[in-house]
Design a protein around this motif. Structure first.
Motif, PDB file in Angstrom:
ATOM      1  N   ILE A  18      12.344  37.427 -15.941  1.00  0.00           N
ATOM      2  CA  ILE A  18      12.297  38.151 -14.666  1.00  0.00           C
ATOM      3  C   ILE A  18      11.167  39.176 -14.698  1.00  0.00           C
ATOM      4  CG2 ILE A  18      13.521  39.731 -13.120  1.00  0.00           C
ATOM      5  CD1 ILE A  18      16.139  38.509 -14.093  1.00  0.00           C
ATOM      6  N   HIS A  19      11.113  39.944 -15.791  1.00  0.00           N
ATOM      7  CA  HIS A  19      10.137  41.031 -15.864  1.00  0.00           C
ATOM      8  C   HIS A  19       8.705  40.518 -15.769  1.00  0.00           C
ATOM      9  CE1 HIS A  19       8.723  45.044 -16.764  1.00  0.00           C
ATOM     10  NE2 HIS A  19       7.855  44.491 -17.588  1.00  0.00           N
ATOM     11  N   PRO A  22      14.754  50.344  -7.256  1.00  0.00           N
ATOM     12  CA  PRO A  22      15.774  50.850  -8.193  1.00  0.00           C
ATOM     13  C   PRO A  22      16.920  49.858  -8.426  1.00  0.00           C
ATOM     14  CG  PRO A  22      15.176  52.564  -6.638  1.00  0.00           C
ATOM     15  CD  PRO A  22      14.521  51.306  -6.155  1.00  0.00           C
ATOM     16  N   SER A  23      17.328  49.118  -7.390  1.00  0.00           N
ATOM     17  CA  SER A  23      18.396  48.118  -7.570  1.00  0.00           C
ATOM     18  C   SER A  23      17.946  47.015  -8.518  1.00  0.00           C
ATOM     19  CB  SER A  23      18.781  47.478  -6.231  1.00  0.00           C
ATOM     20  OG  SER A  23      19.231  48.440  -5.344  1.00  0.00           O
ATOM     21  N   ALA A  24      16.718  46.573  -8.350  1.00  0.00           N
ATOM     22  CA  ALA A  24      16.198  45.512  -9.214  1.00  0.00           C
ATOM     23  C   ALA A  24      16.124  46.014 -10.661  1.00  0.00           C
ATOM     24  CB  ALA A  24      14.825  45.058  -8.729  1.00  0.00           C
ATOM     25  N   TRP A  25      15.666  47.254 -10.839  1.00  0.00           N
ATOM     26  CA  TRP A  25      15.645  47.835 -12.190  1.00  0.00           C
ATOM     27  C   TRP A  25      17.059  47.884 -12.759  1.00  0.00           C
ATOM     28  CZ3 TRP A  25      12.071  52.628 -10.921  1.00  0.00           C
ATOM     29  CH2 TRP A  25      10.735  52.204 -10.919  1.00  0.00           C
ATOM     30  N   MET A  26      18.025  48.326 -11.942  1.00  0.00           N
ATOM     31  CA  MET A  26      19.406  48.425 -12.411  1.00  0.00           C
ATOM     32  C   MET A  26      19.967  47.059 -12.779  1.00  0.00           C
ATOM     33  SD  MET A  26      20.029  51.507 -12.618  1.00  0.00           S
ATOM     34  CE  MET A  26      21.716  51.402 -13.158  1.00  0.00           C
ATOM     35  N   SER A  27      19.580  46.032 -12.024  1.00  0.00           N
ATOM     36  CA  SER A  27      20.110  44.694 -12.310  1.00  0.00           C
ATOM     37  C   SER A  27      19.730  44.273 -13.730  1.00  0.00           C
ATOM     38  CB  SER A  27      19.616  43.679 -11.276  1.00  0.00           C
ATOM     39  OG  SER A  27      18.242  43.404 -11.434  1.00  0.00           O
ATOM     40  N   LEU A  28      18.520  44.646 -14.163  1.00  0.00           N
ATOM     41  CA  LEU A  28      18.082  44.317 -15.530  1.00  0.00           C
ATOM     42  C   LEU A  28      18.706  45.273 -16.550  1.00  0.00           C
ATOM     43  CD1 LEU A  28      14.275  43.646 -14.924  1.00  0.00           C
ATOM     44  CD2 LEU A  28      16.174  42.051 -14.831  1.00  0.00           C
ATOM     45  N   PHE A  29      18.681  46.574 -16.203  1.00  0.00           N
ATOM     46  CA  PHE A  29      19.195  47.600 -17.118  1.00  0.00           C
ATOM     47  C   PHE A  29      20.676  47.352 -17.443  1.00  0.00           C
ATOM     48  CE2 PHE A  29      21.358  51.719 -17.615  1.00  0.00           C
ATOM     49  CZ  PHE A  29      20.672  52.234 -18.700  1.00  0.00           C
ATOM     50  N   ILE A  30      21.473  47.109 -16.392  1.00  0.00           N
ATOM     51  CA  ILE A  30      22.907  46.906 -16.602  1.00  0.00           C
ATOM     52  C   ILE A  30      23.148  45.639 -17.412  1.00  0.00           C
ATOM     53  CG2 ILE A  30      25.124  46.490 -15.453  1.00  0.00           C
ATOM     54  CD1 ILE A  30      24.167  48.270 -13.175  1.00  0.00           C
ATOM     55  N   TYR A  31      22.313  44.617 -17.181  1.00  0.00           N
ATOM     56  CA  TYR A  31      22.505  43.403 -17.973  1.00  0.00           C
ATOM     57  C   TYR A  31      22.310  43.689 -19.460  1.00  0.00           C
ATOM     58  CZ  TYR A  31      22.972  38.599 -19.204  1.00  0.00           C
ATOM     59  OH  TYR A  31      23.467  37.442 -19.754  1.00  0.00           O
ATOM     60  N   MET A  32      21.271  44.489 -19.781  1.00  0.00           N
ATOM     61  CA  MET A  32      21.005  44.808 -21.184  1.00  0.00           C
ATOM     62  C   MET A  32      22.148  45.642 -21.774  1.00  0.00           C
ATOM     63  SD  MET A  32      18.435  43.095 -21.786  1.00  0.00           S
ATOM     64  CE  MET A  32      18.228  43.573 -23.505  1.00  0.00           C
ATOM     65  N   GLU A  37       3.676  38.159 -13.527  1.00  0.00           N
ATOM     66  CA  GLU A  37       2.393  38.053 -14.224  1.00  0.00           C
ATOM     67  C   GLU A  37       2.139  36.624 -14.700  1.00  0.00           C
ATOM     68  OE1 GLU A  37       2.377  41.110 -17.251  1.00  0.00           O
ATOM     69  OE2 GLU A  37       2.858  42.632 -15.737  1.00  0.00           O
ATOM     70  N   TRP A  38       3.197  35.957 -15.156  1.00  0.00           N
ATOM     71  CA  TRP A  38       3.037  34.588 -15.675  1.00  0.00           C
ATOM     72  C   TRP A  38       2.734  33.597 -14.564  1.00  0.00           C
ATOM     73  CZ3 TRP A  38       8.012  34.674 -19.228  1.00  0.00           C
ATOM     74  CH2 TRP A  38       7.734  35.472 -20.339  1.00  0.00           C
ATOM     75  N   TRP A  39       3.443  33.746 -13.437  1.00  0.00           N
ATOM     76  CA  TRP A  39       3.232  32.835 -12.325  1.00  0.00           C
ATOM     77  C   TRP A  39       2.694  33.631 -11.159  1.00  0.00           C
ATOM     78  CZ3 TRP A  39       8.122  32.722 -14.883  1.00  0.00           C
ATOM     79  CH2 TRP A  39       8.278  31.643 -15.750  1.00  0.00           C
ATOM     80  N   ASN A  40       1.603  33.179 -10.596  1.00  0.00           N
ATOM     81  CA  ASN A  40       1.000  33.913  -9.496  1.00  0.00           C
ATOM     82  C   ASN A  40       1.589  33.422  -8.179  1.00  0.00           C
ATOM     83  OD1 ASN A  40      -0.588  35.622  -8.115  1.00  0.00           O
ATOM     84  ND2 ASN A  40      -2.503  34.537  -8.482  1.00  0.00           N
ATOM     85  N   THR A  41       2.721  34.063  -7.802  1.00  0.00           N
ATOM     86  CA  THR A  41       3.375  33.594  -6.583  1.00  0.00           C
ATOM     87  C   THR A  41       3.449  34.713  -5.555  1.00  0.00           C
ATOM     88  OG1 THR A  41       5.462  33.970  -7.711  1.00  0.00           O
ATOM     89  CG2 THR A  41       4.678  31.697  -7.578  1.00  0.00           C
TER      90      THR A  41
END
Lengths: 254, 57
Positions: free
Chosen positions: A180-181, A69-79, A185-189
């Motif tokens: 970030i999102h 949820p924190s990671a989701w919020m970090s993106l959501f709040i940025y938007m 998928e783009w980099w297999n790390t």
């Protein structure tokens, strides 16, 4: 975006008028806090007590209920911040500028929480606190973007000018959000792929998923509460000489 | 119920440091984000009220 009728713009200007907004937040706050407490209690009880341990990770996976949820919020709040800053830039709505700058410290906090809880989860599961993996690195850049917004705003004395400056920085930084999102998928790390936001079917059991969704909603509520607290301070500072602030102070004294 | 006792709950299957460390840190950061603006607003309102009183007298 310049084609919106004047009447609509005037309506938003009135709704977004500082005294109206200030009074509204005071009225809404008890409700917001109640909803937040209920959501958090349900999420924590479901996640820490009811949900079974993971078949591979044991109880360490319970960090998921704050990490994700924190990671989701970090993106959501940025938007939200970038959108509000953009609205402020185009229509010069004071309240949009205030929402933008008030969001930044909370977004930075959630980004910090996502990074540190990820580290605390990574140590027992991956055997390392940190790797320069695509997901971790792009999330760290997000933290720097937030700190850049806060620092830039603080460095400019005229807050109308400062708001224009951070709007441009925030809007340019939006390019980091899809990176970030899709990084997993783009980099297999090392960081695992998405388990919840997959298009077909989430690969997480319902007893684990439900508390996660409760925590996601709880953090959204928290953001609204914390952002409004900051917005009130910012509003008072900017409007310190306005008549409505003077009237409010007189009311409080009597 | 996943845990048989409160002690077992606290132990988090041996991951107590990582799990409770995460939750503790989150609590501190989220509390700070409420306490700081509330305190700032109180300070600001106090100083504005003082200024207003002085200008009136």
């Amino acid at each position: 975006m310049f084609l919106i009728p004047d009447a609509v713009v005037r309506f938003f200007h009135r709704m977004a008028s500082p005294p109206h907004f200030y009074a509204l937040t005071e009225k809404l706050m008890p409700w917001l806090v109640t909803i937040f407490v209920l959501l958090t209690a349900a999420g924590l009880y479901g996640g820490l007590v009811l949900a079974p341990p993971d078949y591979q990770q044991g109880d360490s996976y319970r960090i998921i209920y704050i990490h994700v949820p924190s990671a989701w919020m970090s993106l959501f709040i940025y938007m939200v911040m970038a959108a509000a800053a953009g609205i402020g830039l185009v229509w010069r709505i004071k309240l949009a500028e205030i929402v933008a700058i008030s969001s930044a410290p909370i977004g930075a906090s959630f980004t910090f929480i996502a990074l540190v809880t990820g580290s605390l989860w990574g140590k027992p599961m991956w055997g390392t606190w940190w790797v320069w993996d695509a997901r971790l690195t792009s999330e760290l850049i997000l933290l720097f973007l937030y700190l850049g917004v806060i620092g830039l705003y603080g460095a400019i004395d005229d807050k109308r000018v400062a708001s224009k400056a951070i709007a441009i920085l925030a809007l340019v930084g939006v390019v980091n959000i899809p990176i970030i999102h899709y990084s997993v998928e783009w980099w297999n790390t090392l960081h695992q792929g998405p388990t919840v936001t997959k298009m077909d079917k989430p690969s997480i059991h319902v007893t684990m998923l439900v508390p996660l969704l409760f925590m996601a909603l709880s953090f959204k509520m928290y953001y609204v509460i914390a952002m409004l607290q900051r917005a009130k301070v910012e509003l008072l500072q900017r409007e310190r000489n306005a008549q409505w602030v003077k009237n409010m102070l007189l009311e409080k004294q009597s | 119920m996943t845990f048989n006792s409160f002690a077992e709950f606290l132990a988090m299957g041996g991951y107590a440091f990582y799990v409770w460390g995460s939750y503790g840190l989150t609590l501190i950061v989220l509390l700070a984000n409420i306490i700081i603006p509330v305190w700032q607003r109180k300070q600001l309102l106090r100083s504005l009220a003082l200024k207003q009183q002085r200008s009136e007298s």
